[in-house]
Scaffold this active site. Structure first.
Site, mmCIF file in Angstrom:
data_model
loop_
_atom_site.group_PDB
_atom_site.id
_atom_site.type_symbol
_atom_site.label_atom_id
_atom_site.label_comp_id
_atom_site.label_asym_id
_atom_site.label_seq_id
_atom_site.Cartn_x
_atom_site.Cartn_y
_atom_site.Cartn_z
ATOM 1 N N SER A 109 -2.096 -3.635 5.712
ATOM 2 C CA SER A 109 -1.898 -2.666 6.961
ATOM 3 C C SER A 109 -0.798 -3.185 7.932
ATOM 4 C CB SER A 109 -3.197 -2.518 7.569
ATOM 5 O OG SER A 109 -2.748 -2.231 8.862
ATOM 6 N N SER A 110 -0.218 -2.186 8.047
ATOM 7 C CA SER A 110 1.154 -2.746 8.956
ATOM 8 C C SER A 110 0.683 -3.565 10.197
ATOM 9 C CB SER A 110 2.030 -1.413 9.402
ATOM 10 O OG SER A 110 2.441 -0.533 8.398
ATOM 11 N N GLY A 168 0.634 -1.518 0.007
ATOM 12 C CA GLY A 168 -0.103 0.032 -0.045
ATOM 13 C C GLY A 168 0.913 1.405 0.025
ATOM 14 N N HIS A 169 1.967 1.287 0.759
ATOM 15 C CA HIS A 169 2.844 2.454 0.930
ATOM 16 C C HIS A 169 3.477 2.431 -0.621
ATOM 17 C CE1 HIS A 169 2.921 1.302 5.228
ATOM 18 N NE2 HIS A 169 2.560 2.518 5.142
#
Ligand code: PAF
Length: 280
Positions: free
Chosen positions: A185-186, A36-37
């Site tokens: 997500s992290s 995502g990042h």
């Protein structure tokens, strides 16, 4: 890729870029980077001459009983991922660079920060707006990229930019998902195997609501159905399920409106996941 640790290093780095009117794209992160990042940087690459990331686990956006100390950190892995996509520079400040002793100033967007996630995470969005406004001032970016998964964060930051006349174009990028629909997500790394297997119920219930939106008479009826679908998963503990307008997060009164966002927060064990989907 340049690694910048201090504000003066960033200033030196951007000076020639500014003189040449280069467009600086910026992706602020808290590290533990996932696809995502990386998608944010890939999008920025099309638009910008220079791409800068920041990695800073911002203490002011964590509540006293939240996961600041155990938030995943993988600096070497993060640097390798950013080098692989040709990021020009990464700003990795120490806490004292951002919040020196006797730090006193906070930025707060009224109202929007008190609804949805802001109800249980008091002061969270004030921490986000404070750090992002500081990072914008330091990096002097022209464009900034954020994920749509954190849609409330994005809308609040956009309002801050508008209200404070910050010269930054705000861009949101689609959520990147695992094959079974779970949003990357992290914090997914906190999930046990059973919780990880249960978590895609969020995506399935949002897809079903989107498909069936015309069958419901009222927002309440749709929300109740999503509640029932998620509750069939015993490990899921719902914090909120709401319908909000996409542009300003105001409440939806009629399902025939355009720009309806289904937005939810659900706990699996101690891990709190958020997600959202545009239904129309
Ligand atoms: O979305 C995040 O990772 C953080 O909230 C942000 C925007 C980097 C501010 O610390």
């Amino acid at each position: 890729m340049k690694i910048l640790k201090t504000i003066s290093e960033v200033k030196e780095y951007i000076k020639p870029l500014k003189l040449k009117d280069q467009i600086i794209g910026f992706v602020p992160t808290m590290g533990a980077l996932h696809d995502g990042h990386i998608a944010l940087g890939e999008e920025a690459r099309y638009e910008c001459d220079c791409l800068i990331y920041s990695i800073f686990v911002n203490p002011t956006q964590f509540g006293p009983n939240e996961d600041l100390d155990k938030y995943p950190r993988d600096l070497d892995g993060d640097i390798a991922k950013l080098e692989a996509i040709d990021v020009d520079a990464v700003f990795i400040p120490d806490r004292s660079v951002i919040y020196p002793e006797n730090y006193k100033t906070y930025v707060k967007v009224d109202e929007l920060g008190n609804i949805l996630c802001g109800k249980s995470r008091v002061d969270h969005f004030q921490g986000v707006t404070t750090v992002v406004s500081k990072l914008f001032n330091i990096v002097q970016c022209d464009e900034a990229y954020f994920g749509k998964k954190d849609i409330q964060q994005f809308i609040i930051l956009k309002k801050m930019v508008e209200d404070l006349n910050m010269p930054v174009k705000m861009i949101s990028v689609d959520t990147v998902r695992e094959d079974d629909g779970l949003a990357k997500s992290s914090r997914n790394t906190y999930l046990s195997a059973d919780e990880r297997a249960a978590a895609p119920v969020l995506y399935r219930s949002m897809v079903t609501a989107k498909k069936n939106i015309d069958l419901y008479f009222s927002p309440e009826e749709l929300i109740e159905d999503v509640h029932t679908m998620i509750s069939m998963e015993p490990l899921a503990k719902i914090e909120y399920i709401e319908l909000r307008r996409y542009n300003d997060l105001s409440e939806v009164e009629d399902l025939s409106e355009e720009g309806i966002l289904l937005i939810l927060a659900v706990r699996f064990g101690t891990t709190r996941l958020i997600d959202n989907m545009l239904l129309r």
